[in-house]
Design a protein around this motif. Structure first.
Motif, PDB file in Angstrom:
ATOM      1  N   GLN A  92      77.771  25.001  42.507  1.00  0.00           N
ATOM      2  CA  GLN A  92      77.231  24.274  41.345  1.00  0.00           C
ATOM      3  C   GLN A  92      75.898  23.628  41.691  1.00  0.00           C
ATOM      4  OE1 GLN A  92      79.787  21.708  39.150  1.00  0.00           O
ATOM      5  NE2 GLN A  92      80.865  23.461  38.288  1.00  0.00           N
ATOM      6  N   THR A  95      73.235  26.111  41.691  1.00  0.00           N
ATOM      7  CA  THR A  95      72.834  26.462  40.331  1.00  0.00           C
ATOM      8  C   THR A  95      71.829  25.454  39.779  1.00  0.00           C
ATOM      9  OG1 THR A  95      75.012  27.433  40.011  1.00  0.00           O
ATOM     10  CG2 THR A  95      73.714  27.014  38.044  1.00  0.00           C
ATOM     11  N   LEU A  98      68.582  26.094  41.296  1.00  0.00           N
ATOM     12  CA  LEU A  98      68.009  27.314  40.721  1.00  0.00           C
ATOM     13  C   LEU A  98      67.161  27.009  39.495  1.00  0.00           C
ATOM     14  CD1 LEU A  98      67.933  30.438  40.489  1.00  0.00           C
ATOM     15  CD2 LEU A  98      69.954  30.277  39.050  1.00  0.00           C
ATOM     16  N   PHE A  99      67.686  26.129  38.619  1.00  0.00           N
ATOM     17  CA  PHE A  99      66.948  25.856  37.385  1.00  0.00           C
ATOM     18  C   PHE A  99      65.695  25.032  37.631  1.00  0.00           C
ATOM     19  CE2 PHE A  99      70.516  27.708  35.354  1.00  0.00           C
ATOM     20  CZ  PHE A  99      70.030  28.160  34.149  1.00  0.00           C
ATOM     21  N   ILE A 102      63.307  27.653  38.535  1.00  0.00           N
ATOM     22  CA  ILE A 102      62.813  28.315  37.323  1.00  0.00           C
ATOM     23  C   ILE A 102      61.761  27.447  36.644  1.00  0.00           C
ATOM     24  CG2 ILE A 102      63.484  29.001  34.987  1.00  0.00           C
ATOM     25  CD1 ILE A 102      66.167  29.919  36.138  1.00  0.00           C
ATOM     26  N   PHE A 123      59.205  22.696  28.901  1.00  0.00           N
ATOM     27  CA  PHE A 123      60.455  23.278  28.460  1.00  0.00           C
ATOM     28  C   PHE A 123      61.346  23.583  29.664  1.00  0.00           C
ATOM     29  CE2 PHE A 123      62.866  27.192  27.655  1.00  0.00           C
ATOM     30  CZ  PHE A 123      63.711  26.710  26.678  1.00  0.00           C
ATOM     31  N   LEU A 127      64.905  21.873  30.481  1.00  0.00           N
ATOM     32  CA  LEU A 127      66.090  22.714  30.612  1.00  0.00           C
ATOM     33  C   LEU A 127      66.776  22.483  31.959  1.00  0.00           C
ATOM     34  CD1 LEU A 127      67.291  24.912  28.740  1.00  0.00           C
ATOM     35  CD2 LEU A 127      66.371  26.581  30.324  1.00  0.00           C
ATOM     36  N   VAL A 131      70.607  21.397  32.336  1.00  0.00           N
ATOM     37  CA  VAL A 131      71.619  22.118  33.100  1.00  0.00           C
ATOM     38  C   VAL A 131      72.245  21.200  34.139  1.00  0.00           C
ATOM     39  CG1 VAL A 131      71.941  23.950  34.794  1.00  0.00           C
ATOM     40  CG2 VAL A 131      70.709  24.414  32.696  1.00  0.00           C
ATOM     41  N   PHE A 134      74.558  19.001  32.280  1.00  0.00           N
ATOM     42  CA  PHE A 134      75.659  19.823  31.769  1.00  0.00           C
ATOM     43  C   PHE A 134      76.696  20.068  32.864  1.00  0.00           C
ATOM     44  CE2 PHE A 134      77.241  24.193  30.994  1.00  0.00           C
ATOM     45  CZ  PHE A 134      77.768  24.034  29.721  1.00  0.00           C
ATOM     46  N   LEU A 135      76.224  20.438  34.066  1.00  0.00           N
ATOM     47  CA  LEU A 135      77.162  20.694  35.165  1.00  0.00           C
ATOM     48  C   LEU A 135      77.821  19.407  35.642  1.00  0.00           C
ATOM     49  CD1 LEU A 135      75.270  23.453  37.153  1.00  0.00           C
ATOM     50  CD2 LEU A 135      77.416  23.685  35.928  1.00  0.00           C
ATOM     51  N   TYR A 138      80.890  18.202  33.483  1.00  0.00           N
ATOM     52  CA  TYR A 138      82.216  18.751  33.762  1.00  0.00           C
ATOM     53  C   TYR A 138      82.656  18.488  35.203  1.00  0.00           C
ATOM     54  CZ  TYR A 138      81.898  20.994  29.272  1.00  0.00           C
ATOM     55  OH  TYR A 138      81.790  21.217  27.934  1.00  0.00           O
TER      56      TYR A 138
ATOM     57  N   HIS B 149      88.110  26.069  26.958  1.00  0.00           N
ATOM     58  CA  HIS B 149      86.841  25.722  27.589  1.00  0.00           C
ATOM     59  C   HIS B 149      85.798  26.821  27.412  1.00  0.00           C
ATOM     60  CE1 HIS B 149      84.216  23.632  30.249  1.00  0.00           C
ATOM     61  NE2 HIS B 149      84.075  24.699  31.008  1.00  0.00           N
ATOM     62  N   ILE B 176      57.462  29.093  21.708  1.00  0.00           N
ATOM     63  CA  ILE B 176      58.526  28.663  22.633  1.00  0.00           C
ATOM     64  C   ILE B 176      59.834  28.487  21.868  1.00  0.00           C
ATOM     65  CG2 ILE B 176      59.227  26.966  24.332  1.00  0.00           C
ATOM     66  CD1 ILE B 176      56.399  26.184  24.719  1.00  0.00           C
ATOM     67  N   THR B 219      82.115  27.251  33.913  1.00  0.00           N
ATOM     68  CA  THR B 219      81.005  26.382  33.510  1.00  0.00           C
ATOM     69  C   THR B 219      79.716  26.806  34.202  1.00  0.00           C
ATOM     70  OG1 THR B 219      82.622  24.594  33.395  1.00  0.00           O
ATOM     71  CG2 THR B 219      80.300  23.979  33.308  1.00  0.00           C
ATOM     72  N   MET B 220      79.841  27.035  35.526  1.00  0.00           N
ATOM     73  CA  MET B 220      78.669  27.431  36.300  1.00  0.00           C
ATOM     74  C   MET B 220      78.178  28.811  35.868  1.00  0.00           C
ATOM     75  SD  MET B 220      78.482  27.558  40.386  1.00  0.00           S
ATOM     76  CE  MET B 220      79.886  28.649  40.471  1.00  0.00           C
ATOM     77  N   CYS B 223      75.825  28.856  33.067  1.00  0.00           N
ATOM     78  CA  CYS B 223      74.437  28.560  33.432  1.00  0.00           C
ATOM     79  C   CYS B 223      73.750  29.811  33.983  1.00  0.00           C
ATOM     80  CB  CYS B 223      74.394  27.443  34.464  1.00  0.00           C
ATOM     81  SG  CYS B 223      75.030  25.906  33.825  1.00  0.00           S
ATOM     82  N   TRP B 224      74.496  30.619  34.713  1.00  0.00           N
ATOM     83  CA  TRP B 224      73.908  31.863  35.217  1.00  0.00           C
ATOM     84  C   TRP B 224      73.558  32.782  34.047  1.00  0.00           C
ATOM     85  CZ3 TRP B 224      77.856  33.167  39.716  1.00  0.00           C
ATOM     86  CH2 TRP B 224      77.775  32.150  40.673  1.00  0.00           C
ATOM     87  N   LEU B 226      72.726  31.823  31.174  1.00  0.00           N
ATOM     88  CA  LEU B 226      71.516  31.249  30.581  1.00  0.00           C
ATOM     89  C   LEU B 226      70.285  31.688  31.360  1.00  0.00           C
ATOM     90  CD1 LEU B 226      70.016  29.340  28.681  1.00  0.00           C
ATOM     91  CD2 LEU B 226      70.674  27.441  30.133  1.00  0.00           C
TER      92      LEU B 226
END
Lengths: 278, 278, 278, 278
Positions: A92, A95, A98-99, A102, A123, A127, A131, A134-135, A138, B149, B176, B219-220, B223-224, B226
């Motif tokens: 997690q 991940t 990773l974003f 990006i 943007f 994002l 993310v 979001f992670l 949970y 979920h 965008i 959940t993870m 994101c991938w 995405l």
């Protein structure tokens, strides 16, 4: 990583990034307010700053992913074996990194290619924060009261920053919004430290994770962090601003690289007249 | 329909539609950035694209409703008998398709009649997504943990798309925002496949629907998806853009149907000057 | 009032009001699109429509409050006695009516006095809907499943309308937004009827208030109401538009009271040119 | 502080501040509508009003913190001892006051220094309200039904005010928004009194904190407070407006300090013409 260092390292990065953004935005704001009305293009130095920022994001994300994967007790790029999922926590975190990577790529692309709209960098950052939040959202289920609460408060800073930076896509060059975004990064950074101190105190103090008074204190403490973050952003902005003003007054030569000398006098006059009127 | 195919079919449609929107928006963006400032009306080819899109939506919605009603174990257009409501799941899916049909009608009307405001097509699409999400939201109650979920995560893509497309009603021609909408469609499509693989795996693997680690992985995994959706949209956009640029360079004759030859040189010059300045 | 009539009466009012708004907004939109660019002031007939609307709101609110207070089993303006609060349900309904009355007063004031900003009428209406939803929200606690759910769905229409009309304060003269607001009123009205049919069926059918299938059907039924409301608004708008166009073509004399004859030709020409270009 | 006075004192402050804002905004609105189009700078008297407002906020926040800390049963600036956290309630209230102090500082800075954007004052106020609501939100857990509910209703006024004032950062000089913000302050003030009367009734009446009818009454009562707050803001605005109009009609000399005599006639004419047209 569930120890003090695992919270201090991202905390330091977010703190650093918050200060970086503050400095960048104040410099850009100084530039904008000192330009004649017609011109809008930023000088090349800001492009270079954005390259550095994007490159740094990519680099940090790469290192982060590597560390999460290949620490001694990490998953070593294995996701699944007979016993089930391997080290999902590390995956997690990878991940999340990773974003941010990006986001760095988006920033560099939007700086490099004129065709890519300017807002893409924002943007991507928004994002990445979304993310992350979001992670984390949970993440916090099934934990003791204080542990869940202290992570929930982190989400306020994360989603606050994400929303604020998303808004910047539509409302450009609003210095309050920009500095609020920086402030949310600093808040997030300092709160990571706080989480480290509460859950994995380096001095060995153990907090009662189910006591309601602790929850109340931690909530209030978050507001104090916010106040300190506001103070830090304001001080940094003032120091940067005064430095730039003094700099451009002492030796105007430096600015030549930044703006057209021919339009300089006009702009100075325009500024003075504005301040007379108001 | 509670099997793999019942998730793969809508998934494929959403994937396809996401790519279609990406291509359309990139073409429109190319057109806008290559026009002189004064002109704003799109060439007739875009009208034709919108007719095709609207017609396709109506057609797909019609087929969808027919299939849901008249499959072997479907309700065959009966809603109620002595034993209670008949096959409400199929009726709910039919309702979702209905709104995509309405969205198609709205798009065609707003393209055909100048009096109908341009935003009506977007409004219809946003509403169709909202209704889809709204029905799914009450769909997922009383299900096993992982099932609930994985459908909740779908809602993130659905409502994200709905909100983004609603925003497009007010903020026009923001590339965008437009590509983010496409991205949400692709994400939704690929996630439908993921749901199919998890709940009705064609290879026969059975997931433990109550294990918390599975929830964390899923959940993870979202994101991938995405990240992959972002990559797909970006790649598609780049490929389309480069193709159009090369096309309009090789043989400019094609463009004559698309814009006034008289204004072409001016626009090219304007563009070049802009890129020099910036 | 907990019977069929108690839901049919407000339902009828909301339906009627939804149609009224549709007609008014379409007329205003026709007027705006047929005006030369420079002029923005609406002709006096729209002022008169607003007076009627405001007066009707005040009148209906007054009657509503009177009925709620002085029906046979009403509180007769008594709020508290030794046994506790008297007929709080009736008092809550009276409070809802009160805010629609305030909305009427706001509309009349903003129409009458130029100093009162135009948006005050919308603000009042949005607030009235918000208060209605706010009171209903706490209304539905401690009720059987279906009863609570069917009222919760009503809230979607109420808060949807409130948000949409609030937006109109900032985004003026957007016909999609305006008709969406009307649509939410019609949806609310028809849903009031639906509540009446489900909970106090005049034909004596008793619904099982705890069955999950009923909840699923009712959710889907709400979407059908939405589709019908969209259809009704669209049809009404088309009929009104065509009537007005035909009217102004047959005898232009009527319009003289509505706009300056001198500017008419210019406006017609401008419109024709616009449609040629587009 | 858990007694009647502890609710009456902040209530009075918020009431007072609501009226102050109403008067200020109406004066500014009068000024704006009576100016020729070109001029936008407010006269120095408004700067002075903002200094007073900011100074008052800082002063009140300081007094508030001192009282909370050094009342007889206060924490006297001690946060922690062997027995645990000391008087967290007082510390939380001090934190709320702190942010109103910060808001005052922000207002003074943005008034004093032209470089600080105008919106900073609003941002500070919005943040202070957000922090107040944020702390109250976690305040109300684990309380009896009515106690929790009556504080939750307070949050509606607090977050409503915070959101409205945040919007003012982006939508400047919208009198409806500004007066809605004032209205939320008055509502908050009067609701503080209501909380005092319900939970710590000075007349000694004890409310049943778990009875559902009381919750229903209190919800409705909140709407009545809102109606009264709207009435108070409207009346105050009308009285202030009429006073200013009469004042400027009787002796125009006063205005000379406020606006350029040379442009006065023009502006009067422009205004008259506008009202003739509309």
């Amino acid at each position: 990583m569930a120890n003090f260092g695992g919270h201090a390292i991202p905390g330091s990065f977010f703190l650093l990034y918050g200060f970086w953004l503050t400095v960048k935005y104040v410099l850009q704001h100084y530039w904008r307010t000192n330009q004649p009305k017609g011109r809008q293009t930023l000088p090349p130095i800001f492009k270079r700053l954005d390259y550095i920022e994007g490159g740094f994001q990519i680099f940090a994300a790469f290192i982060g992913i590597m560390v999460e994967q290949f620490v001694v007790d990490g998953p070593h790029a294995h996701l699944y074996n007979d016993g089930g999922w391997i080290k999902l926590m590390n995956w997690q975190h990878s991940t999340m990194y990773l974003f941010f990577g990006i986001s760095g790529i988006a920033l560099i692309l939007s700086t490099k290619f004129q065709l890519v709209p300017r807002g893409v960098g924002r943007f991507g950052l928004s994002l990445a924060l979304f993310v992350e939040g979001f992670l984390f959202y949970y993440h916090v289920h099934n934990r003791p009261l204080l542990d869940a609460h202290i992570h929930t408060l982190l989400l306020v800073a994360v989603f606050g920053g994400s929303a604020s930076i998303m808004l910047e896509m539509f409302i450009r060059d609003n210095i309050i919004l920009e500095l609020f975004g920086s402030c949310m990064f600093i808040l997030q950074g300092s709160w990571f430290y706080q989480i480290g101190f509460v859950l994995y105190s380096p001095s060995g103090v153990e907090w009662n994770l189910t006591e309601h008074a602790n929850v109340m204190f931690v909530t209030m403490c978050f507001c104090w962090h916010l106040a300190v973050a506001l103070l830090l952003v304001t001080s940094t902005a003032v120091v940067v601003w005064l430095t730039v003003v003094q700099f451009s007054a002492r030796g105007r030569d430096i600015e030549i690289g930044m703006r057209n000398t021919s339009s300089e006098l006009t702009s100075q006059k325009a500024l003075l007249q504005e301040s007379d009127e108001e």
